[in-house]
Design an enzyme around this catalytic site. Structure first.
Site, PDB file in Angstrom:
ATOM      1  CE  LYS A 102      -8.339  11.730   4.419  1.00 24.82           C
ATOM      2  NZ  LYS A 102      -9.747  11.852   4.864  1.00 24.82           N
ATOM      3  NE  ARG A 104      11.166   8.072  23.824  1.00 21.34           N
ATOM      4  CZ  ARG A 104      10.160   7.445  24.398  1.00 21.34           C
ATOM      5  NH1 ARG A 104       9.139   7.008  23.673  1.00 21.34           N
ATOM      6  NH2 ARG A 104      10.165   7.216  25.697  1.00 21.34           N
ATOM      7  CG  ASP A 146     -16.938  11.709  -1.736  1.00 24.62           C
ATOM      8  OD1 ASP A 146     -16.348  11.436  -0.674  1.00 24.62           O
ATOM      9  OD2 ASP A 146     -17.078  12.869  -2.159  1.00 24.62           O
ATOM     10  CD  GLU A 205     -14.444  11.159  -4.530  1.00 27.47           C
ATOM     11  OE1 GLU A 205     -13.658  10.822  -3.622  1.00 27.47           O
ATOM     12  OE2 GLU A 205     -14.590  12.342  -4.907  1.00 27.47           O
ATOM     13  CE  LYS A 252     -10.518  11.113  -3.287  1.00 24.08           C
ATOM     14  NZ  LYS A 252     -10.003  11.250  -1.902  1.00 24.08           N
TER      15      LYS A 252
END
Length: 282
Positions: A134, A99, A221, A199, A166
């Site tokens: 992410k 598994r 962005d 950004e 950012k």
């Protein structure tokens, strides 16, 4: 900071702890300790293979005595019925490894397959698809390896190997120029050789960055493809360029044709279906 191998070992320790715990009692109760067997990894769905090395690592961590033979390398396009590798040894070990190795290979192959589909949309262009942070907690090293298997390019691994300024950093720092200066001062004072990306949210932001300098890459962005084309022309090759936000496989080509160097896509790792496969006795 942990090395790549140490991170993988920690992940496998956790995977075994949550799956095997104090023992695979089904296997221990039904399979004699001296039983020997053979299993093979069979592909059941078309896609790009990834995670074979990790699967073998799972097997050999459980039982170093299991013998394995690999027939298909990672990064290969596979089809139903393909045999990736075989494993021969303790039947108990094969059952305990099943598994965990499938969970890893199915997810990594799903990511590689998704990445290949995105990169194919950019055929003939210089633009590269990038992954993001992410990722599944604990699995980032594996998932970014899968992106590379699918023909994509890895962005920064984490918060430690690149500076990415950012919108929140800019707002908290008091503006683009202040944020860039502080990032450069930090690198000098700590002796860290880190690339700096910033950004931007408008063409005016780009003009400010261009006038100020001190970065390696500019990220657009949530620009439209049309605005991205203007932005690329404004940068004029002075810095690397990257598009991010609101990008799908349907509009990916339009961003690439706008001339951007990189396109970051969170969906490569956060919205992926695992590739179907099985680990069966034969």
């Amino acid at each position: 900071m942990k090395t790549k191998d140490q991170l993988i070992e920690s992940l496998l320790d956790l995977a075994f702890a949550e799956d095997i715990g104090d023992g695979d009692h089904t296997t221990l109760s039904t399979i004699p300790a001296d039983a020997k067997g053979r299993s093979r990894l069979i592909i059941k769905e078309e896609g790009v293979l990834s995670g074979t090395d990790m699967a073998l690592r799972v097997i050999h961590k459980i039982d170093p005595e299991v013998k394995t033979e690999v027939f298909i390398k990672d990064g290969t396009y596979v089809r139903p019925g393909d045999i990736v590798f075989t494993a021969e040894g303790s039947t108990r070990s094969l059952l305990m490894a099943e598994r965990t190795l499938l969970n890893i290979m199915q997810r990594m192959s799903g990511i590689a397959t998704m990445t290949a589909k995105y990169q194919k949309q950019l055929d003939g262009l210089h633009t590269k698809v990038l992954d993001t942070r992410k990722t599944t907690p604990g699995m980032r090293i594996m998932e970014k390896e899968a992106v590379a298997c699918g023909g994509g390019t890895n962005h920064r691994i984490g918060l430690f190997d690149m500076i990415l300024i950012k919108d929140n950093h800019i707002d908290f720092a008091g503006g683009i120029e202040k944020a860039i200066d502080r990032a450069n001062d930090y690198c000098k004072s700590t002796g860290k050789d880190l690339k700096i990306e910033v950004e931007v949210r408008s063409l005016d932001d780009i003009r400010r960055v261009m006038a100020h300098g001190g970065v390696n890459r500019i990220m657009f962005d949530n620009f439209t493809p049309e605005l991205t084309k203007e932005a690329v022309e404004l940068v004029g090759g002075k810095y690397e360029t990257e598009s991010s936000g609101g990008i799908t496989i349907e509009n990916l080509r339009a961003y690439g044709e706008a001339g951007v160097d990189f396109i970051s896509v969170g969906a490569l790792t956060h919205s992926v279906k695992g590739l179907d496969m099985s680990f069966k006795a034969f």
